[in-house]
Write a protein that holds these residues in place. Sequence first.
Motif, PDB file in Angstrom:
ATOM      1  N   ARG A 120      34.305  46.719 -53.483  1.00 33.81           N
ATOM      2  CA  ARG A 120      33.833  45.477 -54.105  1.00 33.81           C
ATOM      3  C   ARG A 120      32.325  45.415 -54.215  1.00 33.81           C
ATOM      4  N   ARG A 121      31.869  46.232 -55.141  1.00 31.14           N
ATOM      5  CA  ARG A 121      30.434  46.205 -55.408  1.00 31.14           C
ATOM      6  C   ARG A 121      30.141  44.977 -56.252  1.00 31.14           C
ATOM      7  N   GLY A 122      29.182  44.191 -55.806  1.00 27.31           N
ATOM      8  CA  GLY A 122      28.624  43.194 -56.730  1.00 27.31           C
ATOM      9  C   GLY A 122      29.382  41.898 -56.884  1.00 27.31           C
ATOM     10  N   GLN A 162      39.333  44.594 -62.579  1.00 24.52           N
ATOM     11  CA  GLN A 162      38.156  45.249 -63.148  1.00 24.52           C
ATOM     12  C   GLN A 162      37.167  45.607 -62.044  1.00 24.52           C
ATOM     13  N   TYR A 163      36.257  46.550 -62.310  1.00 19.28           N
ATOM     14  CA  TYR A 163      35.166  46.824 -61.396  1.00 19.28           C
ATOM     15  C   TYR A 163      33.861  46.860 -62.185  1.00 19.28           C
ATOM     16  N   ASP A 164      32.780  46.641 -61.466  1.00 18.49           N
ATOM     17  CA  ASP A 164      31.459  46.594 -62.095  1.00 18.49           C
ATOM     18  C   ASP A 164      30.928  48.011 -62.241  1.00 18.49           C
ATOM     19  N   GLN A 214      42.149  49.543 -59.590  1.00 14.89           N
ATOM     20  CA  GLN A 214      43.087  50.465 -60.220  1.00 14.89           C
ATOM     21  C   GLN A 214      42.335  51.431 -61.127  1.00 14.89           C
ATOM     22  N   ARG A 215      42.846  52.665 -61.200  1.00 12.69           N
ATOM     23  CA  ARG A 215      42.254  53.674 -62.080  1.00 12.69           C
ATOM     24  C   ARG A 215      43.389  54.452 -62.739  1.00 12.69           C
ATOM     25  N   SER A 216      43.042  55.134 -63.820  1.00 17.74           N
ATOM     26  CA  SER A 216      44.011  55.960 -64.541  1.00 17.74           C
ATOM     27  C   SER A 216      43.985  57.393 -64.023  1.00 17.74           C
ATOM     28  N   TYR A 217      45.152  58.031 -63.891  1.00 17.47           N
ATOM     29  CA  TYR A 217      45.209  59.444 -63.536  1.00 17.47           C
ATOM     30  C   TYR A 217      46.262  60.155 -64.376  1.00 17.47           C
ATOM     31  N   SER A 218      45.853  61.239 -65.014  1.00 17.28           N
ATOM     32  CA  SER A 218      46.765  62.019 -65.839  1.00 17.28           C
ATOM     33  C   SER A 218      47.835  62.650 -64.970  1.00 17.28           C
ATOM     34  N   VAL A 219      48.979  62.859 -65.568  1.00 18.42           N
ATOM     35  CA  VAL A 219      50.084  63.505 -64.868  1.00 18.42           C
ATOM     36  C   VAL A 219      49.964  65.014 -65.071  1.00 18.42           C
ATOM     37  N   PHE A 228      49.641  64.326 -59.326  1.00 22.18           N
ATOM     38  CA  PHE A 228      48.297  63.950 -59.755  1.00 22.18           C
ATOM     39  C   PHE A 228      47.288  64.885 -59.101  1.00 22.18           C
ATOM     40  N   LEU A 229      46.192  65.114 -59.785  1.00 23.69           N
ATOM     41  CA  LEU A 229      45.091  65.856 -59.188  1.00 23.69           C
ATOM     42  C   LEU A 229      43.826  65.034 -59.399  1.00 23.69           C
ATOM     43  N   VAL A 230      43.220  64.650 -58.300  1.00 21.23           N
ATOM     44  CA  VAL A 230      42.113  63.700 -58.373  1.00 21.23           C
ATOM     45  C   VAL A 230      40.863  64.320 -57.775  1.00 21.23           C
ATOM     46  N   GLU A 231      39.764  64.158 -58.457  1.00 25.87           N
ATOM     47  CA  GLU A 231      38.483  64.627 -57.944  1.00 25.87           C
ATOM     48  C   GLU A 231      37.850  63.505 -57.129  1.00 25.87           C
ATOM     49  N   ARG A 232      37.482  63.821 -55.874  1.00 23.84           N
ATOM     50  CA  ARG A 232      36.834  62.806 -55.052  1.00 23.84           C
ATOM     51  C   ARG A 232      35.378  62.679 -55.478  1.00 23.84           C
ATOM     52  N   LEU A 233      35.008  61.488 -55.886  1.00 22.41           N
ATOM     53  CA  LEU A 233      33.609  61.260 -56.256  1.00 22.41           C
ATOM     54  C   LEU A 233      32.906  60.664 -55.062  1.00 22.41           C
ATOM     55  N   PRO A 234      31.680  61.105 -54.825  1.00 16.49           N
ATOM     56  CA  PRO A 234      30.939  60.494 -53.729  1.00 16.49           C
ATOM     57  C   PRO A 234      30.891  58.998 -54.020  1.00 16.49           C
ATOM     58  N   ASP A 235      31.309  58.178 -53.103  1.00 13.77           N
ATOM     59  CA  ASP A 235      31.245  56.745 -53.313  1.00 13.77           C
ATOM     60  C   ASP A 235      32.302  56.217 -54.297  1.00 13.77           C
ATOM     61  N   GLY A 236      33.206  57.065 -54.744  1.00  9.17           N
ATOM     62  CA  GLY A 236      34.231  56.591 -55.678  1.00  9.17           C
ATOM     63  C   GLY A 236      35.228  55.695 -54.949  1.00  9.17           C
ATOM     64  N   GLU A 237      35.482  54.545 -55.486  1.00 13.41           N
ATOM     65  CA  GLU A 237      36.297  53.565 -54.768  1.00 13.41           C
ATOM     66  C   GLU A 237      37.742  54.039 -54.603  1.00 13.41           C
ATOM     67  N   VAL A 238      38.350  54.460 -55.693  1.00 13.91           N
ATOM     68  CA  VAL A 238      39.759  54.840 -55.629  1.00 13.91           C
ATOM     69  C   VAL A 238      39.913  56.314 -55.243  1.00 13.91           C
ATOM     70  N   SER A 239      39.124  57.189 -55.852  1.00  9.51           N
ATOM     71  CA  SER A 239      39.310  58.628 -55.584  1.00  9.51           C
ATOM     72  C   SER A 239      39.014  58.954 -54.129  1.00  9.51           C
ATOM     73  N   SER A 240      38.026  58.317 -53.513  1.00 14.63           N
ATOM     74  CA  SER A 240      37.735  58.653 -52.118  1.00 14.63           C
ATOM     75  C   SER A 240      38.844  58.124 -51.206  1.00 14.63           C
ATOM     76  N   ARG A 286      38.554  60.984 -72.742  1.00 17.96           N
ATOM     77  CA  ARG A 286      37.351  61.180 -71.938  1.00 17.96           C
ATOM     78  C   ARG A 286      37.558  60.497 -70.629  1.00 17.96           C
ATOM     79  N   PHE A 287      37.306  61.208 -69.570  1.00 23.98           N
ATOM     80  CA  PHE A 287      37.149  60.519 -68.317  1.00 23.98           C
ATOM     81  C   PHE A 287      36.055  61.188 -67.529  1.00 23.98           C
ATOM     82  N   GLY A 288      35.535  60.442 -66.580  1.00 19.46           N
ATOM     83  CA  GLY A 288      34.442  61.007 -65.834  1.00 19.46           C
ATOM     84  C   GLY A 288      33.203  60.183 -66.028  1.00 19.46           C
ATOM     85  N   PRO A 289      32.074  60.756 -65.658  1.00 19.75           N
ATOM     86  CA  PRO A 289      30.861  59.946 -65.590  1.00 19.75           C
ATOM     87  C   PRO A 289      30.472  59.385 -66.959  1.00 19.75           C
ATOM     88  N   THR A 290      29.699  58.370 -66.873  1.00 21.32           N
ATOM     89  CA  THR A 290      29.235  57.651 -68.049  1.00 21.32           C
ATOM     90  C   THR A 290      28.485  58.563 -69.000  1.00 21.32           C
TER      91      THR A 290
HETATM   92  C1  LIG Z   1      43.248  58.308 -69.293  1.00 22.44           C
HETATM   93  C2  LIG Z   1      42.487  58.741 -68.059  1.00 22.44           C
HETATM   94  C3  LIG Z   1      42.992  59.775 -67.286  1.00 22.44           C
HETATM   95  C4  LIG Z   1      42.301  60.173 -66.125  1.00 22.44           C
HETATM   96  N1  LIG Z   1      42.815  61.209 -65.389  1.00 22.44           N
HETATM   97  C5  LIG Z   1      42.148  61.630 -64.281  1.00 22.44           C
HETATM   98  C6  LIG Z   1      42.655  62.736 -63.508  1.00 22.44           C
HETATM   99  O1  LIG Z   1      43.689  63.333 -63.824  1.00 22.44           O
HETATM  100  N2  LIG Z   1      41.955  63.112 -62.392  1.00 22.44           N
HETATM  101  C7  LIG Z   1      40.788  62.482 -62.016  1.00 22.44           C
HETATM  102  O2  LIG Z   1      40.199  62.859 -61.004  1.00 22.44           O
HETATM  103  N3  LIG Z   1      40.293  61.449 -62.742  1.00 22.44           N
HETATM  104  C8  LIG Z   1      40.946  60.994 -63.844  1.00 22.44           C
HETATM  105  N4  LIG Z   1      40.458  59.930 -64.555  1.00 22.44           N
HETATM  106  C9  LIG Z   1      39.274  59.218 -64.043  1.00 22.44           C
HETATM  107  C10 LIG Z   1      39.716  58.168 -63.024  1.00 22.44           C
HETATM  108  O3  LIG Z   1      40.443  57.142 -63.713  1.00 22.44           O
HETATM  109  C11 LIG Z   1      38.551  57.456 -62.297  1.00 22.44           C
HETATM  110  O4  LIG Z   1      37.587  57.056 -63.213  1.00 22.44           O
HETATM  111  C12 LIG Z   1      37.895  58.334 -61.248  1.00 22.44           C
HETATM  112  O5  LIG Z   1      38.833  58.781 -60.291  1.00 22.44           O
HETATM  113  C13 LIG Z   1      36.765  57.554 -60.549  1.00 22.44           C
HETATM  114  O6  LIG Z   1      37.285  56.427 -59.901  1.00 22.44           O
HETATM  115  P1  LIG Z   1      36.699  55.950 -58.496  1.00 22.44           P
HETATM  116  O7  LIG Z   1      37.290  54.615 -58.217  1.00 22.44           O
HETATM  117  O8  LIG Z   1      36.878  56.999 -57.469  1.00 22.44           O
HETATM  118  O9  LIG Z   1      35.147  55.866 -58.742  1.00 22.44           O
HETATM  119  P2  LIG Z   1      34.356  54.535 -59.119  1.00 22.44           P
HETATM  120  O10 LIG Z   1      34.222  53.717 -57.890  1.00 22.44           O
HETATM  121  O11 LIG Z   1      34.960  53.948 -60.319  1.00 22.44           O
HETATM  122  O12 LIG Z   1      32.984  55.173 -59.561  1.00 22.44           O
HETATM  123  C14 LIG Z   1      32.006  55.672 -58.643  1.00 22.44           C
HETATM  124  C15 LIG Z   1      30.798  56.149 -59.410  1.00 22.44           C
HETATM  125  O13 LIG Z   1      31.064  57.421 -60.003  1.00 22.44           O
HETATM  126  C16 LIG Z   1      30.861  57.394 -61.415  1.00 22.44           C
HETATM  127  N5  LIG Z   1      31.921  58.210 -61.964  1.00 22.44           N
HETATM  128  C17 LIG Z   1      33.127  57.786 -62.439  1.00 22.44           C
HETATM  129  N6  LIG Z   1      33.868  58.870 -62.782  1.00 22.44           N
HETATM  130  C18 LIG Z   1      33.126  59.973 -62.509  1.00 22.44           C
HETATM  131  C19 LIG Z   1      33.341  61.385 -62.596  1.00 22.44           C
HETATM  132  N7  LIG Z   1      34.526  61.899 -63.029  1.00 22.44           N
HETATM  133  N8  LIG Z   1      32.338  62.243 -62.213  1.00 22.44           N
HETATM  134  C20 LIG Z   1      31.162  61.754 -61.732  1.00 22.44           C
HETATM  135  N9  LIG Z   1      30.905  60.436 -61.603  1.00 22.44           N
HETATM  136  C21 LIG Z   1      31.871  59.553 -61.992  1.00 22.44           C
HETATM  137  C22 LIG Z   1      30.952  55.966 -61.815  1.00 22.44           C
HETATM  138  O14 LIG Z   1      30.177  55.714 -62.979  1.00 22.44           O
HETATM  139  C23 LIG Z   1      30.398  55.252 -60.563  1.00 22.44           C
HETATM  140  O15 LIG Z   1      29.000  55.199 -60.594  1.00 22.44           O
HETATM  141  C24 LIG Z   1      41.112  59.532 -65.730  1.00 22.44           C
HETATM  142  C25 LIG Z   1      40.614  58.492 -66.520  1.00 22.44           C
HETATM  143  C26 LIG Z   1      41.271  58.105 -67.681  1.00 22.44           C
HETATM  144  C27 LIG Z   1      40.693  56.985 -68.517  1.00 22.44           C
END
Ligand SMILES: Cc1cc2nc3c(=O)[nH]c(=O)nc-3n(C[C@H](O)[C@H](O)[C@H](O)COP(=O)(O)OP(=O)(O)OC[C@H]3O[C@@H](n4cnc5c(N)ncnc54)[C@H](O)[C@@H]3O)c2cc1C
Lengths: 201, 241
Positions: A11-13, A22-24, B65-70, B81-93, B236-240
């Motif tokens: 819960r950033r922000g 949604q998230y920010d 909630q986030r989207s993850y490809s099958v 599912f295969l998920v990349e852990r992003l530093p500070d990522g809310e759902v992936s971590s 497209r998914f991943g960083p901005t």
């Molecule tokens: C249709 C669709 C399918 C997807 N399938 C997959 C999948 O199969 N596997 C998978 O790992 N992800 C997938 N994603 C991305 C996934 O939905 C999340 O965006 C991702 O896991 C980040 O979420 P988070 O909550 O961990 O990070 P957040 O808390 O949302 O973000 C943390 C920070 O990391 C940045 N960030 C977001 N994504 C990335 C990234 N990829 N690399 C670097 N920085 C990033 C954000 O801008 C933010 O600053 C998919 C997205 C879409 C739209």
Amino acid sequence: MAVTRGFLGKRRGQEHRLPPGQYDVGGGWPVLTAEATPRLDPQRWTMTVDGLVSSPTTWTWDQLHELPPSSYVGDIHCVTTWSKFDVTFRGVSVDLLLEAAGPQPEAAYVMAHSTTGYTTNLPLADVTDGKAWVVWEYGGKPLPREHGGPVRLLVPHLYFWKSAKWVTRLELMAHDRRGFWEQNGYHDRGDPWAEQRYQGD
Amino acid sequence: MTDAPLPIEEVQAVETAWTTGIVIEKAQPTDDLVQLRVHVQDRIRHRPGQHYLIRLRAPDDYTAQRSYSVASDDDDPLVEFLVERLPDGEVSSHLYDVVEVGDELEVRGPIGRWFTWDTTTPAVVLVGGTGVVPAVAMLRTARRLGRTDLLRVVAVGRSPDHLPYRAELAKAGASLAYTRVSADTRAAGAPTADEVRPLLEGVELAYVCGSARFASYAETLLVDCGMPVEGIRVERFGPTG
Ligand SMILES: Cc1cc2nc3c(=O)[nH]c(=O)nc-3n(C[C@H](O)[C@H](O)[C@H](O)COP(=O)(O)OP(=O)(O)OC[C@H]3O[C@@H](n4cnc5c(N)ncnc54)[C@H](O)[C@@H]3O)c2cc1C
């Protein structure tokens, strides 16, 4: 539903500004498109309002810029769960374009068409009374191509797929018809506060 | 799932609702990748390329909630599912660090009707990083149906360690390219027009999946190689960008 074991949330922000689910996204602006990004020459691009109107009207890039401009400052929300706070867009109000074309009384829906063939449907009431714009500036700079530049529709109170990129035509209709994402399972209206993401929500 | 095995070409997308997924297997193939295999209650059949939503819920009802490809084929009893852990990522971590076998997750899917492969159209698939996930689903389905000749996959990673499913992709005949290191006879670098152009012969559709940066590169490359813009589908998914 059940609580997810071990999850507290980051819960950033500013949560009160975030619609449910949604998230920010902070400073970023994710690019999400289904198509290859087109390269459009603004001088060859035109904007048309037609369908159920008394005078179908087309504007060139220069003609559109001669209309009184207006801005949107506020938040935007994408169905893929990011929201972005305090963005600024500049363009013209859709009200002005509709005023020139003169919607017929039966007109109740709009189909927005983009140069790529992308379409999205909206109730007419969602693009009137200062709720929608056709914009070409973001944060004081030309709208980047990947975000719909040179011109996109902006309907910020609905999920952002309704804000068609590379918009070129607004077609007024008496009956609702589904656009591209709507045929592909997304909700017909897309109100973020009601979490209308997919058909059936 | 229905009892009558409807051919996957005829599987139509339907409305989906939130349901419960139970994590049956968890693996961490690298420091930043987690693979989850999930049993989905009231599962609906999927086409390769579709994704699910995973939703996490805190005790006060806050959700993320986030989207993850099958990655799995429709005939797999579990959804992978295969998920990349992003530093500070809310759902992936959370999925990487906290989730354990037996945990319940809220899931919804399959979603997406555009970025799916119909299993009969010859296609090129140009994917990067975690963008390989939908390509893996396409290849697994093609293998089951004996149609691997229809798919030409180019998978791109920074290095072999940054290419999920590398061994499986290589075995399935995908071309692998590393942008930062040379491998075998190929020098480091993104795929070139000379490498991609020959793959486009007889192909009707191109699927691009990866980060915004990768996707723009791949789109431009395909167009430069003569692929009509209308035939390119992008996820497209991943960083901005
Ligand atoms: C249709 C669709 C399918 C997807 N399938 C997959 C999948 O199969 N596997 C998978 O790992 N992800 C997938 N994603 C991305 C996934 O939905 C999340 O965006 C991702 O896991 C980040 O979420 P988070 O909550 O961990 O990070 P957040 O808390 O949302 O973000 C943390 C920070 O990391 C940045 N960030 C977001 N994504 C990335 C990234 N990829 N690399 C670097 N920085 C990033 C954000 O801008 C933010 O600053 C998919 C997205 C879409 C739209």
